[in-house]
Design an enzyme around this catalytic site. Structure first.
Site, PDB file in Angstrom:
ATOM      1  N   ASN A  40     135.078  20.244 -41.638  1.00 40.14           N
ATOM      2  CA  ASN A  40     135.968  21.353 -41.272  1.00 40.14           C
ATOM      3  C   ASN A  40     137.431  21.010 -41.564  1.00 40.14           C
ATOM      4  O   ASN A  40     138.336  21.531 -40.926  1.00 40.14           O
ATOM      5  CB  ASN A  40     135.796  21.720 -39.791  1.00 40.14           C
TER       6      ASN A  40
ATOM      7  N   ALA B 176     133.598  29.819 -42.051  1.00 41.66           N
ATOM      8  CA  ALA B 176     132.994  28.964 -43.075  1.00 41.66           C
ATOM      9  C   ALA B 176     131.770  29.617 -43.740  1.00 41.66           C
ATOM     10  O   ALA B 176     130.813  28.948 -44.108  1.00 41.66           O
ATOM     11  CB  ALA B 176     132.654  27.576 -42.520  1.00 41.66           C
TER      12      ALA B 176
ATOM     13  N   TYR C  51     143.994  20.978 -32.850  1.00 38.07           N
ATOM     14  CA  TYR C  51     143.298  21.537 -34.010  1.00 38.07           C
ATOM     15  C   TYR C  51     143.730  22.995 -34.242  1.00 38.07           C
ATOM     16  O   TYR C  51     143.770  23.801 -33.292  1.00 38.07           O
ATOM     17  CB  TYR C  51     141.769  21.461 -33.844  1.00 38.07           C
ATOM     18  N   GLY C  52     143.957  23.334 -35.485  1.00 36.51           N
ATOM     19  CA  GLY C  52     144.489  24.639 -35.881  1.00 36.51           C
ATOM     20  C   GLY C  52     143.942  25.839 -35.138  1.00 36.51           C
ATOM     21  O   GLY C  52     144.683  26.584 -34.500  1.00 36.51           O
TER      22      GLY C  52
ATOM     23  N   HIS D 110     137.660  40.278 -37.875  1.00 35.41           N
ATOM     24  CA  HIS D 110     137.573  38.978 -38.546  1.00 35.41           C
ATOM     25  C   HIS D 110     137.196  39.216 -40.013  1.00 35.41           C
ATOM     26  O   HIS D 110     136.081  38.901 -40.425  1.00 35.41           O
ATOM     27  CB  HIS D 110     136.512  38.144 -37.824  1.00 35.41           C
TER      28      HIS D 110
ATOM     29  N   LYS E  64     143.463  33.087 -34.414  1.00 40.43           N
ATOM     30  CA  LYS E  64     142.268  33.621 -33.749  1.00 40.43           C
ATOM     31  C   LYS E  64     142.597  34.115 -32.338  1.00 40.43           C
ATOM     32  O   LYS E  64     142.029  35.112 -31.875  1.00 40.43           O
ATOM     33  CB  LYS E  64     141.182  32.548 -33.698  1.00 40.43           C
TER      34      LYS E  64
ATOM     35  N   ARG F 216     137.213  24.455 -33.616  1.00 44.98           N
ATOM     36  CA  ARG F 216     137.343  25.301 -32.443  1.00 44.98           C
ATOM     37  C   ARG F 216     136.295  24.906 -31.415  1.00 44.98           C
ATOM     38  O   ARG F 216     135.215  24.444 -31.759  1.00 44.98           O
ATOM     39  CB  ARG F 216     137.163  26.781 -32.813  1.00 44.98           C
TER      40      ARG F 216
ATOM     41  N   ASN G 146     129.866  36.999 -57.282  1.00 41.11           N
ATOM     42  CA  ASN G 146     129.733  38.001 -56.213  1.00 41.11           C
ATOM     43  C   ASN G 146     130.377  39.332 -56.612  1.00 41.11           C
ATOM     44  O   ASN G 146     130.072  40.368 -56.019  1.00 41.11           O
ATOM     45  CB  ASN G 146     130.356  37.477 -54.910  1.00 41.11           C
TER      46      ASN G 146
END
Ligand SMILES: Nc1nc2c(ncn2[C@@H]2O[C@H](COP(=O)(O)OP(=O)(O)O)[C@@H](O)[C@H]2O)c(=O)[nH]1
Ligand SMILES: C=C(OP(=O)(O)O)C(=O)O
Ligand SMILES: [Mn+2]
Length: 587
Positions: free
Chosen positions: A369, A249, A197-198, A226, A206, A69, A499
């Site tokens: 990425n 990420a 790019y996606g 988000h 997004k 992005r 986690n």
């Protein structure tokens, strides 16, 4: 396909602008998609992978200057500059349309315009919304067909309504100097030029589901966040749902699909994935906050995904998946990325399309990425609620980021407004998901810095108002940090499946079953209350990463003070009050 006048008029207008040779309506049928896959392979736009090992899987490489992005080329084009706020780049809508139309003009000559009708959210869900994307890229059509519900049913649901989001994507010639991702929240419109790019071109994701939808949510009284959504089933079969916001990420997809540690599995704990990136949330009739995942697939980070870290994500990518910018193993025509296993292929092609020997090269095979686009239905732990339109009730909201220091493993806010404060002061080290430097700590409120479609001060206010509406039904708010480093730069907390040990404490807190220690920043667990059974991890080390260091937090408070100045009188007084309280507590 549709007789909707607002749709037909807009397509006509865009056709006149971009001048395609041909127009194709995407109907969502497998026949049509298969024909497009074949066409993309014939032109080299996509590569068909080993169909025995990876049925229905393909590889695509973007231009080397177009791999993430582009936040500094992403604009909110509201009529008033003030409405975009201090954290967004702004352009005047009139000027932006002119500039974008000049770039787009004639750019489909010799090309095909694909019309993609899509629904964000299960079709017909009261929380779902409809968009139409025009694109000249088959890659975009195929990705959108995984990431959203696409096809005739969308037109049927839309009927004659004018309530839909316009999206124009023009690949042009991937000129980074003329790359713009522009949003017109007041017109329900997105225009993206010069990228493939996606995150820049899958306009449902997004651009719509966060930037446009956050603006709609503010006006309509709901939230577009988000956030991943996951269900935690305990041995009694009770499922509690949590939503968690981490920057790109920083572990959303991994947490959403986590595999419980062995001891937990034996006891009967299960994790159910509802979403891995975006949550749309609305107050339900019973007063609680309900969330849907508006997406239909996962656009996940490939590097680091492996049989140990995220077996569910790996399993999800075994069929019907498009890989972008990973390495191609030429021996068996499969894919590879850093962190998949310890056997990089010798006879391979890297993400740039160059011959690559992974056994000797000091260069990366996959871009950091690089991504997989995989259907949600492939996920072994996809929640039965995923496809239902009603959404799941949220017990806890979790914020988190990458912080080598300062932020403890987990803490709980004192109440909703304190939780909004905790979200607003989130800071995280930048990652490869966006162009620019990696590893720099920046404030990223609610992980929405690049995605809030209006003034961030008004967004904070909206959060506070949602809390007033939800009252006693409001989810409890927490913050986590899986990324504390030791002196040698290693992650201290094992993370991933482990986690769940932290999630368990969070659920126990929601149920009033666990104790906590009050600190200047909120409630921190008693170390003994985090279950370390079956883990080679000492209580002392745990105490270390639960510590709230006053010196570090005093510096942090100064940083927050500085950051808050940006918002001027748009900073809600409640948050100013929270900062003053933090400072007082630190004295
Ligand atoms: N150390 C550590 N790394 C993690 C953890 N969860 C995810 N990661 C890594 O963070 C990167 C991004 O993870 P991902 O779940 O794709 O992030 P997303 O973009 O927010 O969905 C990957 O390289 C993961 O391996 C964790 O709990 N601990
Ligand atoms: C699609 C993206 O998502 P994330 O990294 O949050 O998974 C992106 O950042 O481009
Ligand atoms: Mn993700």
């Amino acid at each position: 396909m549709t007789s909707n006048k607002s749709v037909l008029n807009w397509i006509e207008e865009m056709k006149t602008l971009v001048c395609p040779d041909k127009l194709v309506w995407i109907d969502g049928s497998e026949e049509q998609l298969e024909a497009l896959r074949a066409e993309a392979c014939s032109t080299g736009e996509m590569i068909k992978l080993n169909q025995e090992k990876l049925p229905g899987c393909y590889l695509h490489r973007t231009a080397v200057n177009d791999v993430a992005r582009v936040e500094d080329r992403t604009f909110i084009c509201s009529r008033k500059e003030e409405d975009a706020g201090p954290t967004n780049h702004w352009k005047d809508p009139k000027e932006a349309y002119k500039m974008l139309y000049d770039i787009a003009r004639g750019s489909y000559k010799g090309r095909t315009m694909y019309v993609i009708p899509y629904s964000m959210g299960p079709i017909g869900s009261p929380l779902a919304k409809i968009g139409v994307e025009l694109t000249d890229s088959i890659y975009v059509v195929l990705n959108m067909s995984i990431m959203a519900r696409v096809g005739q049913k969308v037109w049927d649901t839309l009927g004659d309504s004018n309530d839909w989001v316009r999206g124009l994507h023009c690949k042009c010639d991937i000129d980074a100097e003329k790359r713009y991702i522009c949003h017109f929240p007041e017109d329900n419109t997105i225009i993206s030029v010069n990228s493939g790019y996606g995150g820049n071109v899958l306009l449902g994701k997004k651009c719509f589901a966060l930037r446009i939808a956050s603006y709609l949510g503010k006006n309509e009284g709901w939230m577009a966040e988000h956030m991943l959504i996951l269900g935690i089933e305990n041995p009694m079969g009770e499922i509690k749902y949590v939503a968690a916001a981490f920057p790109s990420a920083c572990g959303k997809t991994n947490l959403a699909m986590l595999i419980p540690p062995e001891g937990y599995r034996k006891k009967g704990y299960k994790i159910w994935t509802v979403g891995d990136d975006i949550a749309w949330m609305r107050q339900g009739k019973d007063g609680r906050l309900y969330a849907i995942n508006p997406e239909n697939g996962f656009f996940g980070v490939a590097p680091g995904t492996n049989e140990k870290s995220n077996p569910n994500a790996l399993a999800t990518t075994k069929s019907g998946t498009i890989f972008t910018n990973v390495a191609q193993n030429l021996d068996d025509n499969t894919v590879w990325w850093e962190g998949l296993d310890k056997n990089p292929p010798k006879n391979a092609v890297n993400w740039k399309g160059e011959p690559w020997d992974g056994t000797t090269s000091d260069q990366k095979g996959a871009h950091p990425n690089s991504r997989f686009t995989a259907p949600a239905k492939n996920c072994p732990c996809i929640s039965p609620e995923f496809d239902k339109g009603a959404g799941v009730p949220i017990s806890a909201i979790i914020f988190g980021g990458r912080r080598a220091q300062t932020t403890p493993l987990v803490y709980q806010s004192r109440d909703w407004n304190n939780g909004v404060f905790v979200g607003s002061i989130m800071a995280s080290e930048t990652t490869a998901a966006a162009a620019g430097a990696v590893g720099v700590v920046r404030r990223d409120p609610m992980a929405m810095l690049p995605f809030c479609g209006y003034h961030m001060g008004d967004y904070f206010k909206h959060w506070i108002e949602m809390g007033e509406k939800l009252g006693a039904n409001a989810p409890k708010i927490f913050n986590v940090n899986w990324f504390r480093l030791d002196d040698e730069g290693h992650f201290i907390w094992p993370g991933f499946g482990d986690n769940l040990r932290v999630l368990e404490w969070i659920i126990h807190r929601c149920e009033g079953k666990a104790d906590a220690v009050e600190t200047p920043i909120g409630y921190v667990p008693k170390a003994e209350d985090i279950n370390l059974e079956g883990l080679d991890f000492s209580l002392d080390t745990l105490k270390g990463i639960l510590e709230v260091n006053k010196d570090q937090w005093t510096k942090e408070a100064d940083g927050i003070e500085e950051f808050y100045k940006k918002f001027g009188d748009k900073l809600p007084k409640e948050l100013r009050g929270q900062l003053d309280l933090l400072k007082k507590n630190l004295k």
